[in-house]
Design a protein around this motif. Structure first.
Motif, PDB file in Angstrom:
ATOM      1  N   ALA A  74     -13.962  51.434  19.447  1.00  0.00           N
ATOM      2  CA  ALA A  74     -13.347  50.582  18.430  1.00  0.00           C
ATOM      3  C   ALA A  74     -14.030  49.219  18.367  1.00  0.00           C
ATOM      4  CB  ALA A  74     -11.866  50.402  18.739  1.00  0.00           C
ATOM      5  N   PHE A  75     -14.003  48.654  17.173  1.00  0.00           N
ATOM      6  CA  PHE A  75     -14.568  47.321  16.984  1.00  0.00           C
ATOM      7  C   PHE A  75     -13.618  46.243  17.475  1.00  0.00           C
ATOM      8  CE2 PHE A  75     -16.788  49.794  13.662  1.00  0.00           C
ATOM      9  CZ  PHE A  75     -18.078  49.615  14.129  1.00  0.00           C
ATOM     10  N   THR A  76     -12.316  46.495  17.385  1.00  0.00           N
ATOM     11  CA  THR A  76     -11.333  45.509  17.838  1.00  0.00           C
ATOM     12  C   THR A  76     -10.334  46.192  18.762  1.00  0.00           C
ATOM     13  OG1 THR A  76      -9.750  45.929  16.055  1.00  0.00           O
ATOM     14  CG2 THR A  76     -11.506  44.293  15.619  1.00  0.00           C
ATOM     15  N   ALA A  77      -9.653  45.373  19.548  1.00  0.00           N
ATOM     16  CA  ALA A  77      -8.622  45.902  20.435  1.00  0.00           C
ATOM     17  C   ALA A  77      -7.476  46.505  19.628  1.00  0.00           C
ATOM     18  CB  ALA A  77      -8.110  44.798  21.354  1.00  0.00           C
ATOM     19  N   ARG A  78      -7.114  45.860  18.530  1.00  0.00           N
ATOM     20  CA  ARG A  78      -6.032  46.391  17.693  1.00  0.00           C
ATOM     21  C   ARG A  78      -6.412  47.762  17.109  1.00  0.00           C
ATOM     22  NH1 ARG A  78      -2.628  43.755  12.724  1.00  0.00           N
ATOM     23  NH2 ARG A  78      -1.587  45.698  12.224  1.00  0.00           N
ATOM     24  N   GLU A  79      -7.654  47.897  16.675  1.00  0.00           N
ATOM     25  CA  GLU A  79      -8.133  49.186  16.166  1.00  0.00           C
ATOM     26  C   GLU A  79      -8.082  50.244  17.269  1.00  0.00           C
ATOM     27  OE1 GLU A  79     -12.511  50.677  15.249  1.00  0.00           O
ATOM     28  OE2 GLU A  79     -11.876  49.157  13.798  1.00  0.00           O
ATOM     29  N   ALA A  80      -8.456  49.856  18.488  1.00  0.00           N
ATOM     30  CA  ALA A  80      -8.389  50.792  19.620  1.00  0.00           C
ATOM     31  C   ALA A  80      -6.954  51.215  19.869  1.00  0.00           C
ATOM     32  CB  ALA A  80      -8.986  50.160  20.870  1.00  0.00           C
ATOM     33  N   LEU A  81      -6.024  50.258  19.856  1.00  0.00           N
ATOM     34  CA  LEU A  81      -4.622  50.583  20.105  1.00  0.00           C
ATOM     35  C   LEU A  81      -4.078  51.494  19.013  1.00  0.00           C
ATOM     36  CD1 LEU A  81      -2.125  50.223  21.853  1.00  0.00           C
ATOM     37  CD2 LEU A  81      -1.588  48.168  20.504  1.00  0.00           C
ATOM     38  N   ARG A  82      -4.395  51.209  17.780  1.00  0.00           N
ATOM     39  CA  ARG A  82      -3.935  52.046  16.664  1.00  0.00           C
ATOM     40  C   ARG A  82      -4.481  53.477  16.833  1.00  0.00           C
ATOM     41  NH1 ARG A  82      -5.467  53.824  11.612  1.00  0.00           N
ATOM     42  NH2 ARG A  82      -3.787  53.913  10.087  1.00  0.00           N
ATOM     43  N   THR A  83      -5.753  53.593  17.154  1.00  0.00           N
ATOM     44  CA  THR A  83      -6.364  54.913  17.349  1.00  0.00           C
ATOM     45  C   THR A  83      -5.699  55.653  18.504  1.00  0.00           C
ATOM     46  OG1 THR A  83      -8.469  54.144  16.458  1.00  0.00           O
ATOM     47  CG2 THR A  83      -8.538  56.113  17.852  1.00  0.00           C
ATOM     48  N   VAL A  84      -5.449  54.953  19.582  1.00  0.00           N
ATOM     49  CA  VAL A  84      -4.808  55.558  20.752  1.00  0.00           C
ATOM     50  C   VAL A  84      -3.416  56.072  20.389  1.00  0.00           C
ATOM     51  CG1 VAL A  84      -3.725  54.990  22.972  1.00  0.00           C
ATOM     52  CG2 VAL A  84      -6.077  54.287  22.512  1.00  0.00           C
ATOM     53  N   LEU A  85      -2.624  55.245  19.726  1.00  0.00           N
ATOM     54  CA  LEU A  85      -1.254  55.642  19.408  1.00  0.00           C
ATOM     55  C   LEU A  85      -1.216  56.771  18.378  1.00  0.00           C
ATOM     56  CD1 LEU A  85       0.521  52.172  19.464  1.00  0.00           C
ATOM     57  CD2 LEU A  85       0.358  53.877  21.291  1.00  0.00           C
ATOM     58  N   HIS A  86      -2.136  56.746  17.419  1.00  0.00           N
ATOM     59  CA  HIS A  86      -2.211  57.853  16.462  1.00  0.00           C
ATOM     60  C   HIS A  86      -2.669  59.135  17.166  1.00  0.00           C
ATOM     61  CE1 HIS A  86      -1.807  56.099  12.254  1.00  0.00           C
ATOM     62  NE2 HIS A  86      -1.547  55.083  13.063  1.00  0.00           N
ATOM     63  N   SER A  87      -3.581  59.015  18.107  1.00  0.00           N
ATOM     64  CA  SER A  87      -4.028  60.188  18.873  1.00  0.00           C
ATOM     65  C   SER A  87      -2.879  60.758  19.696  1.00  0.00           C
ATOM     66  CB  SER A  87      -5.193  59.819  19.785  1.00  0.00           C
ATOM     67  OG  SER A  87      -6.304  59.425  19.023  1.00  0.00           O
ATOM     68  N   TYR A  88      -2.077  59.883  20.250  1.00  0.00           N
ATOM     69  CA  TYR A  88      -0.908  60.305  21.026  1.00  0.00           C
ATOM     70  C   TYR A  88       0.058  61.089  20.142  1.00  0.00           C
ATOM     71  CZ  TYR A  88       3.508  59.871  23.601  1.00  0.00           C
ATOM     72  OH  TYR A  88       4.688  60.130  24.233  1.00  0.00           O
ATOM     73  N   THR A  89       0.361  60.562  18.944  1.00  0.00           N
ATOM     74  CA  THR A  89       1.292  61.267  18.066  1.00  0.00           C
ATOM     75  C   THR A  89       0.713  62.607  17.627  1.00  0.00           C
ATOM     76  OG1 THR A  89       0.564  60.166  16.019  1.00  0.00           O
ATOM     77  CG2 THR A  89       2.383  59.143  17.233  1.00  0.00           C
ATOM     78  N   ALA A  90      -0.591  62.652  17.360  1.00  0.00           N
ATOM     79  CA  ALA A  90      -1.220  63.914  16.954  1.00  0.00           C
ATOM     80  C   ALA A  90      -1.135  64.937  18.075  1.00  0.00           C
ATOM     81  CB  ALA A  90      -2.675  63.679  16.553  1.00  0.00           C
ATOM     82  N   TRP A  91      -1.444  64.527  19.298  1.00  0.00           N
ATOM     83  CA  TRP A  91      -1.349  65.434  20.450  1.00  0.00           C
ATOM     84  C   TRP A  91       0.074  65.959  20.592  1.00  0.00           C
ATOM     85  CZ3 TRP A  91       1.669  64.152  24.810  1.00  0.00           C
ATOM     86  CH2 TRP A  91       1.641  65.118  25.832  1.00  0.00           C
ATOM     87  N   ALA A  92       1.048  65.053  20.554  1.00  0.00           N
ATOM     88  CA  ALA A  92       2.439  65.455  20.754  1.00  0.00           C
ATOM     89  C   ALA A  92       2.918  66.407  19.661  1.00  0.00           C
ATOM     90  CB  ALA A  92       3.333  64.221  20.802  1.00  0.00           C
ATOM     91  N   MET A  93       2.576  66.110  18.418  1.00  0.00           N
ATOM     92  CA  MET A  93       3.024  66.959  17.314  1.00  0.00           C
ATOM     93  C   MET A  93       2.306  68.305  17.318  1.00  0.00           C
ATOM     94  SD  MET A  93       5.441  65.192  15.984  1.00  0.00           S
ATOM     95  CE  MET A  93       5.799  66.135  14.511  1.00  0.00           C
ATOM     96  N   ASP A  94       1.056  68.319  17.751  1.00  0.00           N
ATOM     97  CA  ASP A  94       0.296  69.568  17.828  1.00  0.00           C
ATOM     98  C   ASP A  94       0.699  70.432  19.030  1.00  0.00           C
ATOM     99  OD1 ASP A  94      -1.123  68.865  15.559  1.00  0.00           O
ATOM    100  OD2 ASP A  94      -2.923  68.229  16.659  1.00  0.00           O
ATOM    101  N   HIS A  95       1.216  69.797  20.068  1.00  0.00           N
ATOM    102  CA  HIS A  95       1.539  70.502  21.308  1.00  0.00           C
ATOM    103  C   HIS A  95       2.934  70.100  21.817  1.00  0.00           C
ATOM    104  CE1 HIS A  95      -2.635  71.725  21.375  1.00  0.00           C
ATOM    105  NE2 HIS A  95      -2.987  70.459  21.267  1.00  0.00           N
TER     106      HIS A  95
END
Length: 192
Positions: A74-95
């Motif tokens: 990520a270019f910014t910490a906020r972008e990294a956090l957003r990506t992390v949290l979206h990845s978390y929701t995707a993982w949880a919803m997929d599994h």
């Protein structure tokens, strides 16, 4: 070779978990699915919960890797956090069965699971700390800010899984709530 066998058993348990939930995971079926004897799992795991703890630890390690990748790309910490949290929701919803397993109740401490949880939490806390440093999240106790984010995202995922949060019910999905939360916290920090 034992580590390969152990990895195969964990993969088979994960496959059974995904297809039928925790009840579908038996040591006998894990052995059969792995192409091993029905006694093979007992050489690597004391009981079903030990095997499930290894599956949960593997999932937490995977989430830790996602966090580390997002923070590094990520270019910014906020972008990294957003990506992390979206990845978390995707993982949880997929599994959903994996999500329930990881955050379920255990009869006692599991060393492998505890180590994976600490590592993943430390990675997320580092991203949150960086967001505090750059002003995209309010200051204060970083551990508590991390817990707040996890509780909110976990709650959003749980509501969505129960059918109580969707664009038709609640007007959004877990990712939408993540974005709303980050916007609110950014406003509270004076940065949008």
């Amino acid at each position: 070779m034992p580590q390969d066998t152990r990895s195969s058993l964990v993969a088979s348990a994960r496959q059974l978990l995904d297809s039928g939930g925790i009840e579908a995971v038996t040591l006998r079926e894990v052995g059969r699915l792995s192409g091993l004897s029905h006694m093979a799992p007992y050489k690597h795991f004391a009981d079903k919960e030990s095997l499930l703890a290894a599956v949960a630890a593997r999932e937490l390690e995977r989430l830790g890797d996602i966090i580390d990748r997002a923070a590094g790309q990520a270019f910014t910490a906020r972008e990294a956090l957003r990506t992390v949290l979206h990845s978390y929701t995707a993982w949880a919803m997929d599994h959903p069965a994996r999500f329930s397993l990881v955050f379920g109740t255990w009869s006692g401490p599991r060393e492998e699971l505890g180590a994976a949880a600490r590592r993943t939490r430390a990675s997320l806390t580092a991203v949150v700390r960086q967001c505090q440093v750059d002003g995209s999240l309010p200051g204060g106790d970083t551990e508590r800010r991390t817990a707040l984010l996890l509780a909110a995202v976990h709650g959003a995922v749980s509501l969505a899984m129960a059918g109580r949060l969707s664009p038709d019910r609640g007007g959004t999905d877990p990712d939408g709530l993540v974005d709303d939360l980050l916007e609110l916290l950014g406003s509270a920090a004076g940065k949008r």
